[in-house]
Design an enzyme around this catalytic site. Structure first.
Site, short mmCIF file in Angstrom:
data_model
loop_
_atom_site.label_atom_id
_atom_site.label_comp_id
_atom_site.label_asym_id
_atom_site.label_seq_id
_atom_site.Cartn_x
_atom_site.Cartn_y
_atom_site.Cartn_z
N SER A 61 0.68 -1.22 0.10
CA SER A 61 -0.17 0.01 -0.07
C SER A 61 0.76 1.29 0.06
O SER A 61 0.17 2.50 -0.36
CB SER A 61 -0.85 -0.09 1.26
OG SER A 61 -2.14 -0.96 0.97
N LYS A 64 0.14 3.56 -2.80
CA LYS A 64 -0.95 4.60 -2.68
C LYS A 64 -0.32 5.83 -2.79
O LYS A 64 -1.08 7.01 -3.04
CB LYS A 64 -1.73 4.21 -1.59
CG LYS A 64 -2.52 2.91 -1.83
CD LYS A 64 -3.34 2.88 -0.73
CE LYS A 64 -4.55 1.50 -0.91
NZ LYS A 64 -3.89 0.14 -0.39
N SER A 121 -6.32 3.67 4.05
CA SER A 121 -5.77 2.82 2.91
C SER A 121 -6.83 2.10 1.94
O SER A 121 -6.54 0.77 1.84
CB SER A 121 -4.84 2.01 3.76
OG SER A 121 -3.82 1.24 2.85
#
Length: 382
Positions: A61, A64, A121
């Protein structure tokens, strides 16, 4: 003749500050259980710790951060507004992993989606943004890869907007540090989202997973990541006394290890190193002799502020010198690089800073050049 000049002024400066250097590589050895790690000073670019920072790794993640950067770019350009509402597709709704918990058919404000990406997230929020901005997540991922190249992130490729496991979803710790710094500098107006500790959507309150936000070390971002292949990772930044550090760690074995190791490394960086402003733009560092010039010397100046990063514990063995071919032949235009300021120390990699001519120096006329040449032959001085 190559001339290396170590002036009394430098000796005094050295005695007062101890060792100083513009660090380009790790200066002190420190073990870390992270599989990949990079700790840098944001202002000087000094690398304080480096472990496998150029090794390709799954960012999970942490990718991101690039998804958000792409959205920030659109907001900055004016082609997107925080109040624009974007539709939720079935693909976004069905996406697994960490979620914002959007519903099919919802129209969600860009600002809420950003919080869903950054604070929660949310994989679903990433897909909503990707599909709205590029038509599909795949097309958005191609744009992410292109933007990475534009930013100098040569080790990054993206197959999706979420960090979901994929053979082509790869970054390096160095690229993540570059990206974090660009988020902070390019999009300061939006960086505050990364310090928000919680966000509620659909009556579901979720806390920010960045463990450093809950510790008293000045942390204000950025993003965690975790998959089975990647392990536990974190890209983080913190500020103490006006000095910003950026940390990337990955491949840690647990949430607890990620929290403890990130705090340890960040605290170590602030404790063991300091920044020192040595020169301001236009400062004269030294005077160099001129050959066949209307002036006997030319000032050597820095063309930008010089801030150096040094280990606080280092005190001895520093060498500082101004290096140039002496004498410097006229004519010399102001602003021309004519010397280098060299800083070295026993355990570090020498670093050089360019020094420029502080003023124009015209060449002597024919008779002046003849007289100067005779003087040099007789006395050995220009």
């Amino acid at each position: 003749m190559k001339r290396t000049r170590t002036s009394l002024w430098f000796a005094i400066l050295a005695a007062g500050l101890g060792l100083f250097a513009l660090l380009a590589r790790p200066a002190l050895a420190l073990e870390t259980q992270a599989r990949e790690a990079l700790l840098i000073d944001a202002q000087t670019g000094a690398v304080l710790l480096d472990k496998n920072s150029d090794v390709s790794m799954p960012p999970a993640s942490m990718s991101k951060i690039m998804t958000a950067y792409m959205v920030f770019e659109r907001l900055k350009a004016g082609s997107l507004s925080l109040d624009d509402e974007l539709p939720v597709s079935e693909k976004a709704w069905r996406m697994g992993g960490s979620k914002m918990f959007v519903e099919v058919g919802d129209q969600i404000r860009v600002e809420d989606l950003l919080r869903g990406v950054i604070v929660q997230s949310g994989n679903d929020a990433c897909i909503v943004l990707a599909e709205a901005l590029a038509g599909s997540e795949e097309a958005f991922a191609e744009q992410m890869t292109a933007k990475a190249r534009e930013l100098g992130m040569t080790g990054s490729t993206f197959a999706n907007a979420t960090g979901w496991p994929h053979p082509n979803q790869r970054m390096t710790a160095r690229d993540l540090a570059i990206l974090a710094n660009r988020i902070i500098t390019d999009h300061a107006d939006f960086y505050h989202y990364y310090s928000e500790k919680e966000f509620t959507w659909s009556d579901i309150r979720q806390g920010n997973r960045n463990p450093l936000l809950y510790k008293n070390i000045g942390a204000d971002g950025l993003k965690t990541g975790h998959t089975e292949e990647a392990g536990y990772g974190l890209t983080a930044s913190a500020v103490q006394n006006g000095r910003r550090l950026i940390l990337v760690v990955n491949g840690l074995p647990s949430i607890k290890a990620r929290s403890a190791e990130a705090e340890r490394l960040m605290s170590w960086g602030f404790r063991e190193f300091g920044n020192y402003e040595l020169f301001a733009t236009g400062d004269t560092v030294d005077e160099a002799p001129v050959w066949l010039g209307a002036e006997k010397t030319v000032p050597l100046v820095v063309d930008e502020n010089v801030t150096v990063t040094l280990p606080r514990s280092a005190r001895n063995g520093m060498e500082v010198a101004v290096v140039y071919d002496s004498p410097i032949p006229a004519p010399i235009p102001a602003g021309q690089e004519i010397a280098r300021l060299r800083v070295s120390w026993p355990e570090g990699v020498p670093v050089e800073v360019p020094l420029m001519a502080g003023e124009d120096v015209e060449q002597l006329g024919p008779f002046g050049r003849i007289a100067a040449s005779i003087k040099f032959l007789l006395l050995g001085t220009p």
